[in-house]
Enzyme design. Structure first.
Site, mmCIF file in Angstrom:
data_model
loop_
_atom_site.group_PDB
_atom_site.id
_atom_site.type_symbol
_atom_site.label_atom_id
_atom_site.label_comp_id
_atom_site.label_asym_id
_atom_site.label_seq_id
_atom_site.Cartn_x
_atom_site.Cartn_y
_atom_site.Cartn_z
ATOM 1 N N ARG A 271 21.440 -33.122 -2.031
ATOM 2 C CA ARG A 271 20.925 -33.104 -0.695
ATOM 3 C C ARG A 271 20.537 -34.065 0.027
ATOM 4 O O ARG A 271 20.057 -33.938 1.143
ATOM 5 C CB ARG A 271 19.831 -32.118 -0.992
ATOM 6 C CG ARG A 271 19.796 -30.515 -1.386
ATOM 7 C CD ARG A 271 18.492 -29.973 -1.946
ATOM 8 N NE ARG A 271 18.475 -30.270 -3.560
ATOM 9 C CZ ARG A 271 17.551 -29.936 -4.267
ATOM 10 N NH1 ARG A 271 16.555 -29.245 -3.752
ATOM 11 N NH2 ARG A 271 17.391 -30.146 -5.556
ATOM 12 N N ASN B 84 14.118 -34.759 -2.576
ATOM 13 C CA ASN B 84 15.704 -34.082 -2.866
ATOM 14 C C ASN B 84 16.426 -34.561 -1.427
ATOM 15 O O ASN B 84 17.606 -34.253 -1.459
ATOM 16 C CB ASN B 84 15.625 -32.780 -3.207
ATOM 17 C CG ASN B 84 14.911 -32.429 -4.362
ATOM 18 O OD1 ASN B 84 15.196 -32.884 -5.316
ATOM 19 N ND2 ASN B 84 13.654 -31.563 -4.323
ATOM 20 N N GLY C 206 22.360 -30.218 -15.572
ATOM 21 C CA GLY C 206 21.033 -29.497 -15.524
ATOM 22 C C GLY C 206 20.013 -30.660 -16.517
ATOM 23 O O GLY C 206 20.212 -31.240 -17.145
HETATM 24 C C1 UD1 Z 1 13.184 -29.726 -10.755
HETATM 25 C C2 UD1 Z 1 12.542 -28.578 -11.698
HETATM 26 C C3 UD1 Z 1 11.595 -27.712 -10.807
HETATM 27 C C4 UD1 Z 1 10.602 -28.594 -10.338
HETATM 28 C C5 UD1 Z 1 11.092 -30.040 -9.624
HETATM 29 C C6 UD1 Z 1 10.021 -30.949 -9.619
HETATM 30 C C7 UD1 Z 1 14.229 -27.963 -13.298
HETATM 31 C C8 UD1 Z 1 15.585 -27.027 -13.518
HETATM 32 N N1 UD1 Z 1 13.707 -27.704 -12.215
HETATM 33 O O1 UD1 Z 1 13.834 -29.144 -9.863
HETATM 34 O O2 UD1 Z 1 11.063 -26.841 -11.646
HETATM 35 O O3 UD1 Z 1 9.640 -27.902 -9.637
HETATM 36 O O4 UD1 Z 1 11.985 -30.524 -10.424
HETATM 37 O O5 UD1 Z 1 10.316 -31.934 -8.699
HETATM 38 O O6 UD1 Z 1 14.175 -28.907 -14.070
HETATM 39 N N2 UD1 Z 1 18.694 -34.729 -13.533
HETATM 40 C C9 UD1 Z 1 19.572 -35.204 -14.517
HETATM 41 N N3 UD1 Z 1 20.592 -34.627 -14.907
HETATM 42 C C10 UD1 Z 1 20.873 -33.379 -14.413
HETATM 43 C C11 UD1 Z 1 20.168 -32.767 -13.398
HETATM 44 C C12 UD1 Z 1 19.218 -33.459 -12.969
HETATM 45 O O7 UD1 Z 1 19.218 -36.392 -14.975
HETATM 46 O O8 UD1 Z 1 22.069 -32.853 -14.777
HETATM 47 C C13 UD1 Z 1 17.585 -35.459 -12.900
HETATM 48 C C14 UD1 Z 1 17.853 -35.691 -11.429
HETATM 49 O O9 UD1 Z 1 18.383 -36.880 -11.441
HETATM 50 C C15 UD1 Z 1 16.350 -35.734 -11.233
HETATM 51 C C16 UD1 Z 1 15.709 -34.745 -12.066
HETATM 52 O O10 UD1 Z 1 16.496 -34.708 -13.183
HETATM 53 O O11 UD1 Z 1 15.908 -37.212 -11.159
HETATM 54 C C17 UD1 Z 1 15.322 -33.562 -11.533
HETATM 55 O O12 UD1 Z 1 16.421 -32.884 -10.970
HETATM 56 P P1 UD1 Z 1 16.697 -32.144 -9.628
HETATM 57 O O13 UD1 Z 1 18.000 -31.599 -9.377
HETATM 58 O O14 UD1 Z 1 16.123 -32.974 -8.471
HETATM 59 O O15 UD1 Z 1 15.714 -30.780 -9.831
HETATM 60 P P2 UD1 Z 1 14.873 -29.972 -8.812
HETATM 61 O O16 UD1 Z 1 15.714 -29.061 -8.179
HETATM 62 O O17 UD1 Z 1 13.929 -30.689 -8.092
HETATM 63 CA CA CA Z 2 14.160 -32.971 -7.656
#
Ligand code: UD1
Ligand code: CA
Length: 479
Positions: free
Chosen positions: A18, A234, A83
């Site tokens: 995003r 995001n 994820g």
């Molecule tokens: C996530 C939470 C959500 C919460 C929010 C708070 C999950 C499924 N959801 O959503 O409940 O309200 O954060 O900000 O966890 N990342 C990885 N590897 C991956 C995917 C993500 O390292 O495969 C890292 C991203 O770089 C990021 C963090 O995890 O720093 C969160 O991921 P993001 O995709 O931003 O999750 P949200 O949709 O914001």
């Molecule tokens: Ca996030």
């Protein structure tokens, strides 16, 4: 090996779709410092140990940047970003056998303060729960995971991600902040059991809570405030919101420390900047990087200062740009001055409008008040640089130095062709082109001598009248 102190596990592998950026999300800057570094700063300040950072998208870039900044962290490579649950699973090889607490932080929640993190950890410890998570009430729950409780105020039953929430759950305004503390072995046991049967086909870390609750494992939701601290970044819109929060915090801290800020909304000060008491910042001032401003200074509107040091009592007038400069006590700069890297001004110096100084020292009480370029130069004390003086420091191949002794007077519009040296207390006549050294106390005149042609106007007008048919016919006069 067991660790008494909690270990930090920071999730930073996501692409940040995003953001619509080629730069990995966690490298985006919030008020001059990358999100990932802000999260690490907070983790370290709260006493977490052995930071592990999960990287994936753009991992070379993230690692290069962080190594360059001197960070010593354990890198965990998540090959495919499937994820947040999968990200934790990727760390199993590093952390899985460790007893003790694992604190999971999101690399995109950069506004968290050490005080809040410490408070959360204390609550986790005293609760004796196997897992704790931070929940926050927000006006707009937007894309955050919703906290589903058995009944209002009752125990947690699970977290539902926004994209998977039904209309009833979507209305819940208590959200998951993305900050967790787990008993390590319990965490890894549950992430192993995650499925990806959801809207994004991802392994959600958030699903472990529902599974734990179902198994009777004690989960401790910790409600915290203010919501702004848990803002997840995001998109660029959220990035700008975070920037505003950090800026407000910084400017407030400055005011509390005795700095007058005329308009906090338009004053941009990076976190690491230091400003002394009784200094006044006018509207529209920006202080960036590692800038240090002393006490009783004035920085006026439109001025930008980056990585510079201003000693006490300095005045920088409107619309000046200072970059890697040092300005001595009580010196006055601007308006419209440009101090470039290596500009070092002594005490009580004057650098006025449209003066550019680069890699040059100006001794105490030296003045360059108007329209000058001083580059690759060393000027002594009590020098007067006339308007329009220029150091010709570049011959097309090399940068050459100009050395000007103490008490030298350089007349206006002079050109000093470097390398050249003006001895102590010497003079340069106005509009000279100085190509040779000037001895101490001497006057250099390096221009054509003035010639006055007497009666010139009369000669010219007579010559014209003699040859002009219109004037001869009496039909015209001087034009
Ligand atoms: C996530 C939470 C959500 C919460 C929010 C708070 C999950 C499924 N959801 O959503 O409940 O309200 O954060 O900000 O966890 N990342 C990885 N590897 C991956 C995917 C993500 O390292 O495969 C890292 C991203 O770089 C990021 C963090 O995890 O720093 C969160 O991921 P993001 O995709 O931003 O999750 P949200 O949709 O914001
Ligand atoms: Ca996030």
């Amino acid at each position: 090996m067991t660790h008494s102190k909690p270990v930090a596990l920071i999730l930073a592998a996501g692409k940040g779709t995003r953001m619509r950026s080629a730069l990995p999300k966690v490298l985006h800057l919030v008020a001059g410092r990358s999100m990932i570094e802000r999260v690490l700063d907070t983790a370290m300040a709260a006493g977490l140990e052995h930071p592990h950072v999960v990287v994936g998208f753009g991992h070379e870039q993230v690692r290069a940047r962080m190594d360059g900044a001197g960070w010593q962290v354990q890198w965990v490579h998540q090959i495919d970003q499937r994820g947040t649950g999968d990200a934790v699973r990727a760390a199993r090889g590093h952390l899985g056998e460790r007893a003790g607490t694992v604190v999971v932080l999101s690399g995109d929640v950069p506004l968290l303060t050490p005080a809040s993190l410490t408070g959360f950890l204390a609550q986790h410890r005293s609760s004796g729960a196997a897992a704790s998570l931070v929940t926050v009430r927000v006006d707009d729950p937007a894309q955050y995971g919703r906290i589903v409780r058995e009944r209002p105020g009752g125990p947690l039953s699970r977290i539902v991600e926004a994209r998977d929430a039904d209309p009833v759950d979507k209305r819940i305004d208590e959200i998951n902040a993305g900050l967790y503390a787990f008993d390590g072995p319990t965490l890894f046991r549950y992430v192993d059991r995650l499925g990806a049967n959801n809207a994004k086909n991802e392994y959600y870390l958030t699903d472990v809570f529902g599974m734990m609750v179902a198994d009777g494992v004690v989960v401790n939701p910790v409600a915290m405030a203010p919501a702004a601290e848990f803002l997840g970044i995001n998109s660029r819109v959220e990035l700008a919101q975070a920037e505003a929060v950090v800026r407000e915090r910084k400017v407030r801290a400055l005011m509390e420390a005795g700095v007058t800020v005329h308009d906090p909304r338009t004053t941009y000060v990076d976190d690491e900047v230091v400003v002394g008491a009784d200094t006044v910042l006018f509207p529209g001032v920006s202080l960036y990087g590692k800038t240090v401003v002393g006490e009783r200074c004035e920085v006026r509107s439109g001025t930008v200062v980056r990585d510079s040091v201003l000693h006490d009592g300095v005045v920088v007038r409107e619309c000046s740009l200072l970059d890697q400069a040092v300005v001595g006590e009580a010196t006055q700069v601007g308006p419209f001055a440009h101090l470039r890297p290596g500009a070092r001004l002594g005490r009580d110096v004057r650098v006025g409008n449209f003066v550019e100084v680069k890699n040059a020292t100006l001794g105490d009480r030296t003045k360059a008040s108007h329209l000058s370029y001083l580059g690759d130069a060393a000027l002594g004390a009590d020098v007067n640089i006339g308007a329009g003086t220029i150091t010709c420091n570049y011959d097309g191949f090399h940068k050459n130095r100009t050395v000007i002794g103490d008490g030298v007077f350089v007349g206006s519009d002079s050109i000093l062709v470097a390398p050249v040296e003006l001895g102590d207390r010497s003079f340069v006549a106005a509009s000279s082109v100085v190509t040779r050294d000037v001895p101490a106390g001497a006057l250099a005149i390096a221009r054509e001598r003035q010639v006055n042609k007497e009666g010139y106007r009369e000669i010219l007008e007579n010559k014209h009248a003699d040859s002009c048919p219109i004037c001869k016919a009496g039909g015209g006069g001087k034009t």
